[in-house]
Design a protein around this motif. Structure first.
Motif, PDB file in Angstrom:
ATOM      1  N   LEU A  13      -5.426  -2.454  22.148  1.00  0.00           N
ATOM      2  CA  LEU A  13      -6.732  -3.103  22.101  1.00  0.00           C
ATOM      3  C   LEU A  13      -7.052  -3.768  23.434  1.00  0.00           C
ATOM      4  CD1 LEU A  13      -7.263  -4.932  18.673  1.00  0.00           C
ATOM      5  CD2 LEU A  13      -8.707  -3.189  19.731  1.00  0.00           C
ATOM      6  N   GLN A  14      -8.266  -3.598  23.887  1.00  0.00           N
ATOM      7  CA  GLN A  14      -8.702  -4.246  25.130  1.00  0.00           C
ATOM      8  C   GLN A  14     -10.078  -4.880  24.974  1.00  0.00           C
ATOM      9  OE1 GLN A  14      -8.444  -1.103  28.037  1.00  0.00           O
ATOM     10  NE2 GLN A  14      -6.264  -1.430  28.394  1.00  0.00           N
ATOM     11  N   SER A  15     -11.036  -4.100  24.504  1.00  0.00           N
ATOM     12  CA  SER A  15     -12.419  -4.549  24.511  1.00  0.00           C
ATOM     13  C   SER A  15     -12.972  -4.765  23.108  1.00  0.00           C
ATOM     14  CB  SER A  15     -13.282  -3.512  25.241  1.00  0.00           C
ATOM     15  OG  SER A  15     -14.663  -3.770  25.067  1.00  0.00           O
ATOM     16  N   TYR A  16     -13.982  -5.628  23.026  1.00  0.00           N
ATOM     17  CA  TYR A  16     -14.692  -5.848  21.761  1.00  0.00           C
ATOM     18  C   TYR A  16     -15.361  -4.563  21.273  1.00  0.00           C
ATOM     19  CZ  TYR A  16     -19.063  -5.822  24.450  1.00  0.00           C
ATOM     20  OH  TYR A  16     -20.128  -5.454  25.249  1.00  0.00           O
ATOM     21  N   GLN A  17     -15.603  -3.613  22.178  1.00  0.00           N
ATOM     22  CA  GLN A  17     -16.240  -2.358  21.812  1.00  0.00           C
ATOM     23  C   GLN A  17     -15.334  -1.483  20.957  1.00  0.00           C
ATOM     24  OE1 GLN A  17     -17.273  -1.001  25.787  1.00  0.00           O
ATOM     25  NE2 GLN A  17     -19.402  -1.703  25.543  1.00  0.00           N
ATOM     26  N   GLN A  18     -14.035  -1.791  20.902  1.00  0.00           N
ATOM     27  CA  GLN A  18     -13.107  -1.041  20.052  1.00  0.00           C
ATOM     28  C   GLN A  18     -13.071  -1.567  18.624  1.00  0.00           C
ATOM     29  OE1 GLN A  18      -9.976  -1.634  23.378  1.00  0.00           O
ATOM     30  NE2 GLN A  18      -9.197   0.116  22.204  1.00  0.00           N
ATOM     31  N   LEU A  19     -13.788  -2.670  18.369  1.00  0.00           N
ATOM     32  CA  LEU A  19     -13.746  -3.313  17.058  1.00  0.00           C
ATOM     33  C   LEU A  19     -15.028  -3.025  16.272  1.00  0.00           C
ATOM     34  CD1 LEU A  19     -12.306  -6.774  18.170  1.00  0.00           C
ATOM     35  CD2 LEU A  19     -11.057  -4.818  17.215  1.00  0.00           C
ATOM     36  N   PRO A  20     -14.967  -2.993  14.947  1.00  0.00           N
ATOM     37  CA  PRO A  20     -13.763  -3.168  14.132  1.00  0.00           C
ATOM     38  C   PRO A  20     -12.856  -1.935  14.206  1.00  0.00           C
ATOM     39  CG  PRO A  20     -15.603  -2.584  12.731  1.00  0.00           C
ATOM     40  CD  PRO A  20     -16.167  -2.771  14.110  1.00  0.00           C
ATOM     41  N   LEU A  21     -11.576  -2.177  14.076  1.00  0.00           N
ATOM     42  CA  LEU A  21     -10.583  -1.100  14.083  1.00  0.00           C
ATOM     43  C   LEU A  21      -9.917  -1.059  12.711  1.00  0.00           C
ATOM     44  CD1 LEU A  21      -8.917   1.048  15.610  1.00  0.00           C
ATOM     45  CD2 LEU A  21      -7.371  -0.798  16.314  1.00  0.00           C
ATOM     46  N   LEU A  22      -9.991   0.098  12.046  1.00  0.00           N
ATOM     47  CA  LEU A  22      -9.401   0.282  10.716  1.00  0.00           C
ATOM     48  C   LEU A  22      -8.384   1.410  10.793  1.00  0.00           C
ATOM     49  CD1 LEU A  22     -12.464  -0.797  10.308  1.00  0.00           C
ATOM     50  CD2 LEU A  22     -12.140  -0.097   7.936  1.00  0.00           C
ATOM     51  N   LEU A  23      -7.122   1.085  10.569  1.00  0.00           N
ATOM     52  CA  LEU A  23      -6.029   2.057  10.631  1.00  0.00           C
ATOM     53  C   LEU A  23      -5.275   2.048   9.315  1.00  0.00           C
ATOM     54  CD1 LEU A  23      -4.622   1.139  14.175  1.00  0.00           C
ATOM     55  CD2 LEU A  23      -6.186   3.017  13.619  1.00  0.00           C
ATOM     56  N   TYR A  24      -4.995   3.240   8.789  1.00  0.00           N
ATOM     57  CA  TYR A  24      -4.245   3.292   7.534  1.00  0.00           C
ATOM     58  C   TYR A  24      -3.220   4.413   7.558  1.00  0.00           C
ATOM     59  CZ  TYR A  24      -6.623   7.413   5.468  1.00  0.00           C
ATOM     60  OH  TYR A  24      -7.085   8.672   5.180  1.00  0.00           O
ATOM     61  N   GLN A  25      -2.235   4.261   6.724  1.00  0.00           N
ATOM     62  CA  GLN A  25      -1.230   5.297   6.554  1.00  0.00           C
ATOM     63  C   GLN A  25      -0.945   5.470   5.072  1.00  0.00           C
ATOM     64  OE1 GLN A  25       2.717   4.525   7.934  1.00  0.00           O
ATOM     65  NE2 GLN A  25       2.944   2.670   6.744  1.00  0.00           N
ATOM     66  N   LEU A  26      -0.333   6.585   4.745  1.00  0.00           N
ATOM     67  CA  LEU A  26       0.047   6.871   3.372  1.00  0.00           C
ATOM     68  C   LEU A  26       1.435   7.488   3.426  1.00  0.00           C
ATOM     69  CD1 LEU A  26      -2.511   8.253   0.824  1.00  0.00           C
ATOM     70  CD2 LEU A  26      -0.058   8.439   0.501  1.00  0.00           C
ATOM     71  N   ASP A  27       2.437   6.673   3.044  1.00  0.00           N
ATOM     72  CA  ASP A  27       3.814   7.110   3.248  1.00  0.00           C
ATOM     73  C   ASP A  27       4.732   6.430   2.243  1.00  0.00           C
ATOM     74  OD1 ASP A  27       5.937   8.450   4.356  1.00  0.00           O
ATOM     75  OD2 ASP A  27       5.631   7.683   6.385  1.00  0.00           O
ATOM     76  N   ARG A  28       5.992   6.799   2.294  1.00  0.00           N
ATOM     77  CA  ARG A  28       6.999   6.198   1.413  1.00  0.00           C
ATOM     78  C   ARG A  28       7.372   4.809   1.908  1.00  0.00           C
ATOM     79  NH1 ARG A  28       9.538   9.809  -2.130  1.00  0.00           N
ATOM     80  NH2 ARG A  28       8.883  11.964  -1.832  1.00  0.00           N
ATOM     81  N   LYS A  29       7.530   3.904   0.959  1.00  0.00           N
ATOM     82  CA  LYS A  29       7.985   2.548   1.248  1.00  0.00           C
ATOM     83  C   LYS A  29       9.260   2.270   0.471  1.00  0.00           C
ATOM     84  CE  LYS A  29       4.444   1.592   3.816  1.00  0.00           C
ATOM     85  NZ  LYS A  29       3.518   0.504   3.520  1.00  0.00           N
ATOM     86  N   PHE A  30       9.954   1.210   0.874  1.00  0.00           N
ATOM     87  CA  PHE A  30      11.266   0.932   0.296  1.00  0.00           C
ATOM     88  C   PHE A  30      11.391  -0.554  -0.036  1.00  0.00           C
ATOM     89  CE2 PHE A  30      11.405   4.443   3.217  1.00  0.00           C
ATOM     90  CZ  PHE A  30      12.062   5.444   2.508  1.00  0.00           C
ATOM     91  N   ARG A  31      11.962  -0.835  -1.196  1.00  0.00           N
ATOM     92  CA  ARG A  31      12.199  -2.216  -1.604  1.00  0.00           C
ATOM     93  C   ARG A  31      13.441  -2.226  -2.492  1.00  0.00           C
ATOM     94  NH1 ARG A  31       7.528  -3.430  -4.054  1.00  0.00           N
ATOM     95  NH2 ARG A  31       6.571  -4.252  -2.163  1.00  0.00           N
ATOM     96  N   ASP A  32      14.393  -3.058  -2.150  1.00  0.00           N
ATOM     97  CA  ASP A  32      15.647  -3.115  -2.908  1.00  0.00           C
ATOM     98  C   ASP A  32      15.453  -3.991  -4.147  1.00  0.00           C
ATOM     99  OD1 ASP A  32      18.224  -2.809  -3.725  1.00  0.00           O
ATOM    100  OD2 ASP A  32      19.148  -3.876  -2.055  1.00  0.00           O
ATOM    101  N   GLU A  33      14.787  -3.427  -5.135  1.00  0.00           N
ATOM    102  CA  GLU A  33      14.503  -4.159  -6.369  1.00  0.00           C
ATOM    103  C   GLU A  33      15.802  -4.547  -7.071  1.00  0.00           C
ATOM    104  OE1 GLU A  33      11.786  -5.248  -7.597  1.00  0.00           O
ATOM    105  OE2 GLU A  33      10.182  -4.180  -6.545  1.00  0.00           O
ATOM    106  N   ALA A  34      15.861  -5.781  -7.547  1.00  0.00           N
ATOM    107  CA  ALA A  34      17.048  -6.232  -8.284  1.00  0.00           C
ATOM    108  C   ALA A  34      17.161  -5.500  -9.617  1.00  0.00           C
ATOM    109  CB  ALA A  34      16.979  -7.745  -8.509  1.00  0.00           C
ATOM    110  N   ARG A  35      15.992  -5.258 -10.243  1.00  0.00           N
ATOM    111  CA  ARG A  35      15.983  -4.589 -11.544  1.00  0.00           C
ATOM    112  C   ARG A  35      14.913  -3.494 -11.550  1.00  0.00           C
ATOM    113  NH1 ARG A  35      14.011  -7.740 -15.346  1.00  0.00           N
ATOM    114  NH2 ARG A  35      14.850  -6.506 -17.050  1.00  0.00           N
ATOM    115  N   PRO A  36      15.188  -2.382 -10.861  1.00  0.00           N
ATOM    116  CA  PRO A  36      14.207  -1.291 -10.915  1.00  0.00           C
ATOM    117  C   PRO A  36      14.091  -0.789 -12.353  1.00  0.00           C
ATOM    118  CG  PRO A  36      16.272  -0.533  -9.935  1.00  0.00           C
ATOM    119  CD  PRO A  36      16.385  -2.015 -10.077  1.00  0.00           C
TER     120      PRO A  36
END
Length: 565
Positions: A160-183
């Motif tokens: 990011l450098q300039s106000y002309q780049q805003l608003p900036l919306l970035l998204y992803q769709l991927d696998r996430k991980f969480r060590d659940e105590a009780r999955p």
């Protein structure tokens, strides 16, 4: 002699295999060379289970295993089989379309995030054991990211450098991980899951709030297209942080969240966040905080003492129903909350404070705050858990709150500068002045959406997919004598909007078994070409209503598209 037995066995199996797949082979060979290859039910990899798995506690988990959508790999981790992947891809396509409509750009961030980024935000040491941490051969620490605020803020800060780049919306769709105590509950609460997370960067707070509303509108459109009855509720920001947050829930008895809603004005909140107006008591406490020694007077008058343990459960209101609970603040000072003994303290509202097991001696000489359920001539605060049948905080006495259980499918956070400040994610305005960006983050649990659809829509026969999520919208089942007619119907419909969304069952099983499997797998529509089919009307079964109707082949498409479930 042994070799002869082996030869006979191989020949027998080969003959059986030829018999088993002769029908499907005929279907493939008879398909026009210019048409799309027919999808045959007997060729799908969907290992159906006849018995309900004993370790599956809720309907969605049971049915997704039985219908061959998932198989467990290890505790809280599941393999997604082809039909599940088709449904997920349909969900993803809708999400992508709505994200693109608001100007969001899709990317893919690394699943392994260096510990240095999490330390920079301060979350490496404050996040609990659910954060999966590991080291490489050089002893460099990483985590398998459950969320990507640090990574995306670092990336945006470097570009990011300039106000002309805003608003900036970035998204992803991927696998996430969480060590659940009780999955548990299959895809509902696992240690590995598929999630969409959007991160937004704006020039100032008003712009960030406008982006927040735009994303929330997009979320409403996504759930409407998926056919899911969603409830948007106010929510606590939790470990993610920020100043403003909403969750998206579907109501279900198996939901892990308690929701409180008002049917009169539309107020809705997670119980962790909700404010409720407690029903008045016959004798309300009126705390006079005017005298110089009011705290000591209060302790003696109402009998508060160290013996009042803060771990006691709520007690029925009597003539003496004042309770107290002490908390240690981050600076080690003590704050004591006075509240009605028939209520429970909401520890989430005591942000940054640690509950003390007992009231410390001399607590009356330190800070005392008063819950709004008590009357006082000083400002009160909201420190207790709102409950079912409390008066609505917006309608006051006009309506009461109704409790329900919810499954959280999405969450929106207005983060402010919690991450952009430590990562120096800034821009230069038109006058050359540097400003730190305002951020937001927005998550959707993709695999949880899939499981929730099953939890909401099922019966004793199996799954009842919403049409937008179903792996195939239409299943054509035929008796052997009508296979050719079924293939012709398949090819005709494949030149319409249903192209690629049809499965054909020409196996040599009984019609009853074919329909039973189609019901279990949840296809929204089942077209039956049985022995009584004479080339005109096809029996069409609606999976959602269970109704059967005779429909002309040329009217099938109109019926299916105009009556989408």
């Amino acid at each position: 002699m042994q070799s002869q037995r082996v030869l006979v066995l191989v020949q027998s199996r080969t003959a059986a295999s030829r018999h088993r797949f002769s029908t499907s082979a005929a279907s493939r060979s008879s398909a026009p060379s210019s048409s799309v290859r027919r999808v045959l039910a007997q060729e799908l990899y969907a290992p159906v289970m006849r018995d309900t798995p004993r370790d599956a506690a809720i309907a969605s988990h049971q049915l997704m295993l039985r219908a061959g959508y998932i198989r467990q790999s290890s505790a809280g981790i599941y393999n997604l089989l082809p039909l599940a992947l088709r449904s997920l891809n349909k969900i993803i396509r809708i999400v992508d379309e709505e994200m693109e409509a608001i100007g969001a750009h899709k990317l893919a961030l690394a699943n392994l995030t260096p510990a240095s980024l999490w330390r920079q935000s301060g979350r490496w040491d404050t996040t609990g054991p659910e954060l999966m941490k590991l080291k490489d051969r050089k002893e460099v620490e990483y985590c398998l990211s459950p969320t990507h605020e640090e990574a995306i803020t670092d990336l945006a800060g470097s570009t990011l450098q300039s106000y002309q780049q805003l608003p900036l919306l970035l998204y992803q769709l991927d696998r996430k991980f969480r060590d659940e105590a009780r999955p548990r509950f299959g895809l509902m609460r696992g240690r590995e899951f598929l999630m969409k997370d959007l991160y937004t960067f704006d020039a100032d707070l008003p712009a960030a709030k406008a982006t927040y509303e735009r994303v929330c509108t997009a979320y409403s459109k996504i759930f409407a297209r998926l056919g899911l009855p969603i409830h948007k509720v106010e929510a606590d920001t939790g470990n993610i942080g920020g100043d403003h947050s909403h969750e998206y829930h579907v109501c279900s008895e198996v939901g892990e969240d308690a929701l409180l809603t008002c049917s009169s004005c539309g107020y809705a909140a997670n119980q962790e966040k909700a404010t409720g107006v407690a029903p008045p008591l016959a004798r309300m406490f009126e705390i006079d905080a005017s005298p110089p020694a009011w705290k000591t007077h209060l302790i003696h008058h109402y009998g508060l003492a160290v013996s009042l343990a803060s771990t006691e459960a709520p007690q029925p209101c009597t003539t003496a129903c004042l309770a107290a609970m002490a908390f240690k603040k981050p600076d080690n000072s003590v704050v004591t909350v006075l509240y009605r003994s028939d209520r429970k303290i909401n520890e989430i509202k005591m942000k940054g404070c640690e509950r003390m097991r007992h009231l410390p001696e001399g607590f009356e000489r330190q800070t005392i705050v008063i819950d709004h359920s008590l009357k006082a001539n000083v400002p009160t605060g909201d420190y207790t858990v709102a409950e079912d049948k409390d008066d609505c905080p917006q309608c006051k006495s006009k309506a009461s709150l109704t409790g329900s259980r919810g499954i959280e499918l999405g969450h929106a956070f207005l983060l402010g500068r919690k991450y952009s400040q430590p990562f120096a994610t800034a821009y230069t305005d038109a006058h050359g002045v540097h400003h730190v960006t305002e951020m937001g983050c927005y998550g959707l649990g993709i695999t949880r959406i899939l499981a929730s659809a099953v939890e909401l829509f099922h019966d004793n026969d199996g799954i009842k997919w919403p049409q937008a999520i179903a792996p195939y919208s239409l299943c054509i089942v035929t008796v052997p004598a009508k296979n050719e007619a079924g293939e012709k119907l398949y090819d005709t419909l494949s030149s319409t909007e249903l192209k690629g969304d049809i499965v054909l069952d020409t196996s040599d099983r009984s019609m009853g078994k074919k329909i039973k499997d189609a019901l279990l797998l949840g296809y929204p529509w089942i077209a039956v070409l049985g022995n009584r089919y004479g080339g005109k009307e096809v029996e069409l079964i609606s999976r959602h209503t269970g109704k059967r109707a005779d429909v002309l082949p040329e009217d099938l498409l109109k019926t299916i598209l105009h009556q989408q479930h």
